[in-house]
Each structure stands twice: as structure tokens, then as C-alpha cells.
Design a protein around this motif. Structure first.
Motif, PDB file in Angstrom:
ATOM      1  N   VAL A 162      -8.064  22.063 -20.305  1.00 16.85           N
ATOM      2  CA  VAL A 162      -6.947  20.846 -20.273  1.00 16.85           C
ATOM      3  C   VAL A 162      -6.040  20.749 -20.610  1.00 16.85           C
ATOM      4  O   VAL A 162      -6.641  20.400 -21.638  1.00 16.85           O
ATOM      5  CB  VAL A 162      -7.387  19.757 -19.147  1.00 16.85           C
ATOM      6  CG1 VAL A 162      -6.115  19.068 -18.650  1.00 16.85           C
ATOM      7  CG2 VAL A 162      -8.746  20.269 -17.688  1.00 16.85           C
ATOM      8  N   LYS A 164      -2.738  17.942 -21.530  1.00 21.83           N
ATOM      9  CA  LYS A 164      -1.693  17.394 -20.936  1.00 21.83           C
ATOM     10  C   LYS A 164      -0.829  16.911 -22.295  1.00 21.83           C
ATOM     11  O   LYS A 164      -1.303  16.250 -23.256  1.00 21.83           O
ATOM     12  CB  LYS A 164      -2.575  16.535 -20.393  1.00 21.83           C
ATOM     13  CG  LYS A 164      -3.702  15.467 -20.510  1.00 21.83           C
ATOM     14  CD  LYS A 164      -4.449  14.597 -20.189  1.00 21.83           C
ATOM     15  CE  LYS A 164      -5.430  15.466 -19.469  1.00 21.83           C
ATOM     16  NZ  LYS A 164      -6.470  14.127 -19.103  1.00 21.83           N
ATOM     17  N   THR A 175      -1.289  21.513 -17.580  1.00 21.09           N
ATOM     18  CA  THR A 175      -1.833  22.529 -17.201  1.00 21.09           C
ATOM     19  C   THR A 175      -3.832  22.918 -17.107  1.00 21.09           C
ATOM     20  O   THR A 175      -3.562  22.235 -18.137  1.00 21.09           O
ATOM     21  CB  THR A 175      -0.899  23.520 -17.805  1.00 21.09           C
ATOM     22  OG1 THR A 175       0.495  23.105 -18.242  1.00 21.09           O
ATOM     23  CG2 THR A 175      -1.183  24.974 -17.576  1.00 21.09           C
ATOM     24  N   VAL A 177      -6.348  25.781 -18.154  1.00 22.27           N
ATOM     25  CA  VAL A 177      -6.063  26.866 -18.787  1.00 22.27           C
ATOM     26  C   VAL A 177      -7.422  27.430 -18.496  1.00 22.27           C
ATOM     27  O   VAL A 177      -8.109  26.711 -18.789  1.00 22.27           O
ATOM     28  CB  VAL A 177      -5.699  27.210 -20.213  1.00 22.27           C
ATOM     29  CG1 VAL A 177      -6.130  28.106 -21.189  1.00 22.27           C
ATOM     30  CG2 VAL A 177      -4.528  25.850 -20.549  1.00 22.27           C
ATOM     31  N   ALA A 182      -2.739  31.971 -21.250  1.00 21.56           N
ATOM     32  CA  ALA A 182      -1.407  30.670 -20.688  1.00 21.56           C
ATOM     33  C   ALA A 182      -1.982  29.541 -21.645  1.00 21.56           C
ATOM     34  O   ALA A 182      -0.709  28.759 -21.621  1.00 21.56           O
ATOM     35  CB  ALA A 182      -2.250  30.280 -19.482  1.00 21.56           C
ATOM     36  N   ARG A 185       2.003  28.701 -23.420  1.00 19.40           N
ATOM     37  CA  ARG A 185       2.696  28.207 -22.030  1.00 19.40           C
ATOM     38  C   ARG A 185       2.427  26.797 -22.207  1.00 19.40           C
ATOM     39  O   ARG A 185       3.610  25.928 -21.802  1.00 19.40           O
ATOM     40  CB  ARG A 185       2.472  28.948 -21.190  1.00 19.40           C
ATOM     41  CG  ARG A 185       3.899  28.258 -19.968  1.00 19.40           C
ATOM     42  CD  ARG A 185       5.096  27.928 -20.268  1.00 19.40           C
ATOM     43  NE  ARG A 185       5.962  29.349 -20.442  1.00 19.40           N
ATOM     44  CZ  ARG A 185       7.080  28.773 -20.963  1.00 19.40           C
ATOM     45  NH1 ARG A 185       7.981  27.002 -21.447  1.00 19.40           N
ATOM     46  NH2 ARG A 185       8.109  29.910 -21.683  1.00 19.40           N
ATOM     47  N   ALA A 186       1.481  26.537 -21.756  1.00 22.63           N
ATOM     48  CA  ALA A 186       0.539  25.236 -21.745  1.00 22.63           C
ATOM     49  C   ALA A 186       1.228  24.203 -22.789  1.00 22.63           C
ATOM     50  O   ALA A 186       1.117  23.334 -22.179  1.00 22.63           O
ATOM     51  CB  ALA A 186      -1.029  25.219 -21.678  1.00 22.63           C
ATOM     52  N   ASN A 189       4.765  23.071 -21.714  1.00 24.12           N
ATOM     53  CA  ASN A 189       4.829  22.538 -21.059  1.00 24.12           C
ATOM     54  C   ASN A 189       4.333  21.154 -21.406  1.00 24.12           C
ATOM     55  O   ASN A 189       5.102  20.237 -20.586  1.00 24.12           O
ATOM     56  CB  ASN A 189       3.908  22.635 -19.600  1.00 24.12           C
ATOM     57  CG  ASN A 189       4.912  21.985 -18.396  1.00 24.12           C
ATOM     58  OD1 ASN A 189       5.529  22.167 -18.062  1.00 24.12           O
ATOM     59  ND2 ASN A 189       3.041  22.014 -17.431  1.00 24.12           N
ATOM     60  N   VAL A 233      -5.624  22.098  -7.427  1.00 20.01           N
ATOM     61  CA  VAL A 233      -4.836  21.365  -9.278  1.00 20.01           C
ATOM     62  C   VAL A 233      -4.385  19.681  -8.260  1.00 20.01           C
ATOM     63  O   VAL A 233      -3.237  19.980  -7.784  1.00 20.01           O
ATOM     64  CB  VAL A 233      -4.688  21.966  -9.938  1.00 20.01           C
ATOM     65  CG1 VAL A 233      -3.796  21.432 -11.302  1.00 20.01           C
ATOM     66  CG2 VAL A 233      -4.907  22.824 -10.361  1.00 20.01           C
ATOM     67  N   SER A 235      -1.797  17.718  -9.114  1.00 22.52           N
ATOM     68  CA  SER A 235      -0.659  18.213  -9.341  1.00 22.52           C
ATOM     69  C   SER A 235       0.677  17.134  -8.970  1.00 22.52           C
ATOM     70  O   SER A 235      -0.041  16.342  -8.378  1.00 22.52           O
ATOM     71  CB  SER A 235       0.157  19.521  -9.750  1.00 22.52           C
ATOM     72  OG  SER A 235       0.256  19.624  -7.776  1.00 22.52           O
TER      73      SER A 235
END
Length: 333
Positions: A162, A164, A175, A177, A182, A185-186, A189, A233, A235
Motif C-alpha cells: 500500500v 500512500k 494505491t 500495488v 505498478a 505510478r503509485a 500518485n 479498494v 478509495s
């Protein structure tokens, strides 16, 4: 003869606390990423307090806030601010200098909880479980080389992960992962929302939110909310769009587990020095271990938020609890 001796501050607080109708300022808005959520929370708090007959003003923190509070002092301030505007402790510390009673944690304690890595370390040292994680500033990520850092993270933590922001709420910038590809990009973000990212091992289990309130008799945990997002998730969208997440209050857990998470949440609330109201987020794994994720000092109070669900599941109305918290603040509890 009339006694003209002025009341001391404790007597004044007692007199205000006993007033049938309180003059309450609700703070909502601010300039954080969570401004819209804060406005929704503030309106819901104001409506609940007004419904019980109290006088409520909703103010958006700006350059005139402190002078305005001094010129027209309320009985109590009820912050419904989210994000750095209210939760990093700076504004709460300033409000403390006004002498106006304020619902919620003091600035220093809020600052500890605001920093997820700091809160996790304090909780870990106290013997509670929290996912293994690494906090990385943008400078460290850049200076040591993104590729090298990512490889090291994957080697140390594996997947799933995870990622964050190290500060913030409402799952913004978070995100999950599941594979190495990935992770870049996480990280980007997370850095969109903060100057540091927290990369954690992902814990699988039942996701729970436990509200802790203290209206003067000591902190008490309300029924835990079980969170089941339809997408898998939890979100930002899953939090604030009706129907995106299933909530079970009280959570579908055993009595023993319910007792465990309640005790854990109250202990962490006290450990971090929080006051009046908080929400402690946990995951209980298949072995029954309660893993601490984060503590929220000004949790969401919107129509889809978790704290209102906990309050209603406890058999009390929102207004009843919000007024009790306001009176606790006035009484200095």
C-alpha cells in the motif's frame, strides 16, 4: 448586598456549560485537498446542533478568522476541518491561544497523529501491531535514484504493498500495488498529495473503523464499522459516493474481536494524547491480530462517513453526541 466578586475561569466555564442554548462556531472548508468534504462535514454538524436549538455559525478559515473570533467570541468552537487545514495541528494550536474552548485534540497531539509514520512508530513502540513500512521524502527518492529505491523497496517489502501520502486523509493518493510494475505510478500518485510517501506491506483481513469519544467520563469506543468497498479498494470515491461501499455497523466480528478492537482503539487514542473524538482505523487478519493503520483527529462527518454510523449504532443521535462533546470542551475535559 450583591456580591460583585468576579467569577474565576472555572466558574465561567461551568456557567457556560450549563447554558441551555450554546453559541457555537463550526469551522469548515479551508484550502486543503479535502475542502469539499470538510464543507459537507461542517454543514452536517451545524444542522445537528441547530436542530437541538443551539445557535451556530459556520466559518471558513481565512485571514479574518482569529480577529473575528476575538471580536465575537462563541461559547465553543467545533472544527470540522480535514486535511492540513485542520489536522496538522497548526490551526488547533492557534485556537488554543484564544482561550475559546475547542472540540477535539490539541495541536501537539494532532500533529503526532497527522504524520502517519510518527503515529505508527509510537504505536509500534507501545507493543501494538502495525504494518511494516518505509517513509520516503521526495528528496530521498530523487537523490538516491528512483530505480534503485524502488528495487530496494520491493526487495525489503515484496508485494502486495500500500502506497500512500505520509500525511493526509480520505484515501487521496493511496494505491494498492499488486505487482512491481505498478509501484512507480503509485509513488508519483502519493507525491501528488504530500512531500513524503509511506510504503507499507499490505495486510489482508477485515477493515474496521473505530470511533472513540470522550464526553468527560473517559474515552469510550463506539461500535466498529466494517468496510467492504465494492471495488475492493476503499478509495476517495468509495468513501464519498453513496452505494460504492457496503458498511456493517456493528461489524460482523465475534464478541472477542469486537472487544479487542475497542480496547486497541481506546488505548491508541490515549497513547497519542487525543481528546474528545477520534477514529482509529484497523485491519484484523485471519489470525485475529488487530493492525493499526492510522488515527484521525478530525474524522469525516458527512452523510457517508463512518463516525455518524457508529454514533447512530450506539443508540444516540448525532446532535446529542455533538452537543455533549461541545459541553465537554467547555468544561475543560
Amino acid at each position: 448586598m450583591t456580591d460583585s466578586t468576579p467569577l474565576d475561569s472555572a466558574s465561567l466555564d461551568s456557567a457556560v456549560s450549563d447554558k441551555a442554548v450554546l453559541d457555537i462556531v463550526v469551522l469548515a472548508g479551508g484550502i486543503s485537498h479535502e475542502r469539499d468534504v470538510s464543507l459537507r462535514s461542517g454543514r452536517r454538524v451545524a444542522d445537528a446542533l441547530t436542530h437541538l436549538g443551539h445557535t451556530v455559525r459556520v466559518l471558513d478559515p481565512d485571514a479574518g478568522l482569529l480577529a473575528g473570533l476575538e471580536a465575537n467570541r462563541p461559547d465553543v468552537i467545533w472544527p470540522a476541518l480535514h486535511g492540513a487545514t485542520g489536522e496538522d495541528g497548526a490551526l488547533l494550536s492557534l485556537l488554543g491561544t484564544t482561550g475559546i474552548p475547542t472540540v477535539g485534540s490539541r495541536g501537539a497531539a494532532a500533529g503526532l497523529a497527522w504524520s502517519k509514520p510518527t503515529a505508527k512508530e509510537l504505536v509500534r513502540r507501545a507493543g501494538f501491531a502495525t504494518p511494516h513500512g518505509i517513509a520516503l521524502s521526495t528528496e530521498t527518492f530523487r537523490d538516491l535514484g528512483a530505480g534503485s529505491v524502488l528495487d530496494h523497496l520491493l526487495g525489503a517489502l515484496g508485494t502486495p504493498l500500500v502506497v500512500k501520502p505520509a500525511v493526509g486523509g480520505s484515501a487521496q493518493g493511496v494505491t494498492i500495488v499488486d505487482d512491481a510494475g505498478a509501484l512507480p505510478r503509485a509513488m508519483v500518485n502519493a507525491y501528488t498529495y504530500a512531500d513524503a510517501a509511506l510504503v507499507e506491506a499490505k495486510i489482508s483481513g477485515v477493515e474496521l473503523a473505530v470511533t472513540v469519544i470522550d464526553t468527560g467520563d473517559g474515552p469510550t469506543a463506539l461500535p466498529a464499522v466494517e468496510i467492504v468497498p465494492r471495488s475492493g479498494v476503499y478509495s476517495f470515491e468509495a468513501r464519498y459516493n453513496a452505494g460504492e461501499t457496503l458498511f456493517y455497523t456493528p461489524a460482523r466480528i465475534s464478541e472477542a474481536t469486537a472487544a479487542l478492537v475497542s480496547e486497541t482503539a481506546v488505548a491508541i487514542h490515549s497513547l497519542l494524547g487525543l481528546r474528545h473524538i477520534s477514529r482509529v482505523d484497523l485491519i484484523v487478519d485471519a489470525e485475529g491480530t488487530a493492525w493499526f493503520l492510522e488515527a484521525n483527529v478530525l474524522p469525516g462527518l458527512t452523510e457517508t462517513s463512518l463516525v455518524p454510523q457508529s454514533i447512530e449504532a450506539s443508540g444516540r443521535s448525532l446532535g446529542e453526541v455533538y452537543v455533549a462533546l461541545a459541553r465537554a470542551a467547555i468544561a475543560g475535559n
